[in-house]
Design an enzyme around this catalytic site. Sequence first.
Site, PDB file in Angstrom:
ATOM      1  N   ASN A  17       0.883  -1.237  -0.160  1.00 42.77           N
ATOM      2  CA  ASN A  17      -0.052  -0.171  -0.204  1.00 42.77           C
ATOM      3  C   ASN A  17       0.936   1.158   0.046  1.00 42.77           C
ATOM      4  O   ASN A  17       0.402   2.394   0.848  1.00 42.77           O
ATOM      5  CB  ASN A  17      -0.946   0.064   1.347  1.00 42.77           C
ATOM      6  CG  ASN A  17      -2.226   0.932   1.035  1.00 42.77           C
ATOM      7  OD1 ASN A  17      -2.523   1.498   2.072  1.00 42.77           O
ATOM      8  ND2 ASN A  17      -2.519   1.362   0.028  1.00 42.77           N
ATOM      9  N   SER A  21      -1.290   0.467  -5.103  1.00 42.47           N
ATOM     10  CA  SER A  21      -2.704   0.954  -4.901  1.00 42.47           C
ATOM     11  C   SER A  21      -2.888   2.114  -4.473  1.00 42.47           C
ATOM     12  O   SER A  21      -3.827   2.927  -4.771  1.00 42.47           O
ATOM     13  CB  SER A  21      -3.276  -0.053  -3.630  1.00 42.47           C
ATOM     14  OG  SER A  21      -2.487  -0.014  -2.359  1.00 42.47           O
TER      15      SER A  21
END
Length: 164
Positions: A17, A21
């Site tokens: 992350n 993303s």
Amino acid sequence: MTDMSNKVSVLFVCLGNICRSPTAHGVFRHLVIQAGLEDKIEIDSAGTAAFHIGKSPDGRSTTVALERGIDMTDLRARKVDFGDFYAYDYILAMDDANYSNLMELALPEHVDKVQMFLEYTQEFSESEVPDPYYGGAQGFDHVFDLVESASLGLLAHIKKHHLS
Ligand code: 4NP
């Protein structure tokens, strides 16, 4: 978490992350705001791993994004949790490992929410957004290109199936 009952909700998922993303989060958010749909579409991103919780996106990702007009420096990494499977309508994996990890966590009634993000690109034949973390700058440009294309396809899909 905000009340998402009236919104279509999208969660982008990669490993850390901090690269893929958040790029998807930032690009898709930009498109949603441009379309005036920020009251109708909820967006977040998360990682399957806990290594980078609380961190800003990788500087190599934010640099490429800023060059293309997207500021995602406000985003902070978090890990996917069980509540995400209830809260989000679309849970979009960047690669096969992310997809498998999500499918292991998902209850049978939630597995249909989990999809490969690149199912929404109409321009690229790849099925995965490759992990750019240990590679060079070119990898981050390619991530951005894939993410931008799939984000356009995803927004068109959501408009057609939920907002028309
Ligand atoms: P991401 O990239 O999954 O696109 O955020 C990675 C970030 C960190 C690591 C691997 C991939 N890592 O091994 O720390």
